[in-house]
Each structure stands twice: as C-alpha cells, then as structure tokens.
Design a protein around this motif. Structure first.
Motif, short mmCIF file in Angstrom:
data_model
loop_
_atom_site.label_atom_id
_atom_site.label_comp_id
_atom_site.label_asym_id
_atom_site.label_seq_id
_atom_site.Cartn_x
_atom_site.Cartn_y
_atom_site.Cartn_z
N ASP A 1 57.51 23.54 2.87
CA ASP A 1 57.10 22.46 3.76
C ASP A 1 55.73 22.70 4.38
O ASP A 1 55.38 22.13 5.40
N ALA A 2 54.92 23.57 3.74
CA ALA A 2 53.61 23.93 4.29
C ALA A 2 52.56 22.91 3.89
O ALA A 2 51.57 23.22 3.22
N GLY A 3 52.75 21.65 4.30
CA GLY A 3 51.83 20.60 3.91
C GLY A 3 50.67 20.40 4.86
O GLY A 3 49.78 19.59 4.61
N PHE A 4 50.65 21.11 5.96
CA PHE A 4 49.58 21.00 6.94
C PHE A 4 48.39 21.86 6.50
O PHE A 4 48.55 23.00 6.07
N VAL A 5 47.17 21.30 6.60
CA VAL A 5 45.96 22.01 6.19
C VAL A 5 45.00 22.07 7.36
O VAL A 5 44.69 21.05 7.98
N LYS A 6 44.52 23.26 7.68
CA LYS A 6 43.60 23.49 8.79
C LYS A 6 42.26 23.96 8.24
O LYS A 6 42.20 24.88 7.42
N ARG A 7 41.16 23.32 8.66
CA ARG A 7 39.84 23.76 8.22
C ARG A 7 39.40 24.95 9.05
O ARG A 7 39.42 24.91 10.29
N VAL A 8 39.02 26.03 8.38
CA VAL A 8 38.64 27.27 9.05
C VAL A 8 37.34 27.80 8.44
O VAL A 8 36.86 27.31 7.43
N CYS A 9 36.81 28.85 9.07
CA CYS A 9 35.57 29.47 8.58
C CYS A 9 35.82 30.70 7.72
O CYS A 9 34.99 31.06 6.89
#
Length: 265
Positions: free
Chosen positions: A212-220
């Motif tokens: 269920d890991a459908g969340f995406v976070k933009r990181v550096c």
C-alpha cells in the motif's frame, strides 16, 4: 594516441561477443583506447540503452566514438547510422536509441546512413556488432569521415519512439522507466530540470498485491526518506528517480526498464 572507442551493448559478459568486438577493434584500430560503457543493458531494451548512451557521453573525450549495439532488428532491413554530436560520433541501429542523446545535445545532430557501406562488408546475419559496427568504428577512428561512407539523412526520417517525452496530464504524468539500478532505484524519463509537486501518488493498479506504499514524497537525498516511504529525487544522471531508503522501489512496483508508470499530482 587514437580516438577513444566506447562500447555499449546488451550482450552481457558470459558469451565471447564483447571480446570478439574488442579483438576486431584492436586489430583494425590498435592505437585507439577501448572503454566499456556497459554490456548490461536488458536484452532488446532500447529505452535503457538510450539512457546509458545519453548519460555517458558528457563524461567521455570530445572526439569519442560510441559503438551502440542494442539491436533487436539485427539482420533485417533496419538502417545503420552514424550520428555526429560535435566531434563525438555514435554508431547505432536506426531504432530510437539516439533520442535521449539528441534531446540533451545543444547543437544539431548530423546523421549519416551507412547501410550501403555496411552491406558491402561480409557478415553474419546475427552479429553485426562484431562484423559491421566494429570495423566501421575502427575505420572512423583511423580518420575516415562518416560522410564518405554514406548519404546524410534528414532528422525527420530517423526512427523515434517517444521515450524522451513524458506524457503530461491535468492531474499527473505518465513516465517511462529508463533504468533499474542494482539498488532497485527506478530512473524515469523526466529530466531533473522539470518542476514536480512535493507530494504525488502511485495509482493502486501499479502496486504489487499487499503493498500500500502508493504515497510519493519529493526529497533531495535518500537519507531524507522514512522507512517504507517512496521518494522521488533528482538522481546523478540528470533524471528523476523513484527510490526507497535502503529498499528497492523496483520490488515495490515490479517494474522493469521500458515499462510505463503514472504519477498522480
């Protein structure tokens, strides 16, 4: 010192194919330095080969010759080309593998059709990398100009598959997987210069069963990711990539080079 000749294939290293190509080059262009870009391109995977080529070129000498043999049409009527990017020359089948290199080049790519010259070379029907591409590369390394080997081609006539163009939608983007590295990171065909939202989601249909890991976070960087969170970051090769901190995004999604993925905004 002769010109640098860079080899990029999907041949792997278990068979004698790469060694035979190097033998032909050593025989016909003994003053040239031969460097392997990679022989680990997934078999027949033009998007990954295009990515490897484009990512490598800026790090090589200005007069390098790239012998790029990802060639599922070997033995057919597909054309054999040289593409000139300034002083750098790429020998490749006409199958779309030049697309990302052309996109990255600030000048105008000059393409020559070597098919007639290639047809005069005695060769097997299944190994043009050894029998045609290597002798032609050696000839160019010794000073033969591409224009003496065939006619110029209008750029509109070469094969393009669209791998250099993400499909932008009102609420997201459809992207192509260019590469899966050994850490499981997935390189996308979205250049790092493109502005993307801080948060995105991966539709459920792309997630493997039970994930269920459908969340995406933009990181550096990778270290900014919490355990189990998928990150989107600008990688070292000029494109965005999906990654997990000490995990494999490729295993989470079950995607391979050449597959498509939608990111929702």
């Amino acid at each position: 010192m002769g010109r640098t000749i860079a080899l990029l294939t999907d041949f792997g290293l278990d068979d004698p194919y790469v060694g035979q190509m190097k033998g032909v080059l050593a025989r016909h262009a003994p003053d040239s330095r031969i460097i392997d870009v990679s022989h680990g391109v997934e078999p027949f995977c033009i998007p990954q080969g295009a990515f490897f080529l484009a990512a490598a070129m800026e790090h090589f000498p200005a007069d390098s010759i790239f012998v790029t043999v990802i060639d599922p049409g070997v033995g057919s009527g597909r054309r054999i080309l040289t593409a000139e990017f300034g002083e750098q020359v790429v020998l490749a089948p006409d199958n779309g593998i030049l697309e990302l290199a052309e996109k990255n080049f600030s000048g105008t790519m000059i393409v020559t059709d070597l098919s007639e010259a290639a047809a005069k070379i005695h060769s097997s029907a299944t190994f043009h990398g050894r029998d045609i591409f290597s002798p032609l590369a050696a000839s160019i390394a010794r000073g033969t100009s591409p224009e003496s080997l065939g006619p110029k081609l209008p750029l509109r006539e070469i094969v393009r598959t669209g791998i250099n163009k993400p499909v932008w939608m009102e609420d997201g983007v459809e992207t192509t997987i260019l590469h899966k590295d050994r850490f499981g990171n997935l390189v996308l065909n979205i250049p790092e210069t493109q502005t993307l939202p801080e948060r995105m989601t991966i539709p459920e249909k792309y997630l493997l069963s039970g994930n269920d890991a459908g969340f995406v976070k933009r990181v550096c960087c990778y270290a900014e990711l919490e355990a189990g969170v998928t990150g989107l970051l600008a990688g070292s090769q000029g494109y965005y990539e999906l990654a997990l901190n000490r995990g494999a995004a490729s295993e989470m999604l079950g995607l391979e080079p050449g597959d498509n993925l939608v990111l929702k905004f």
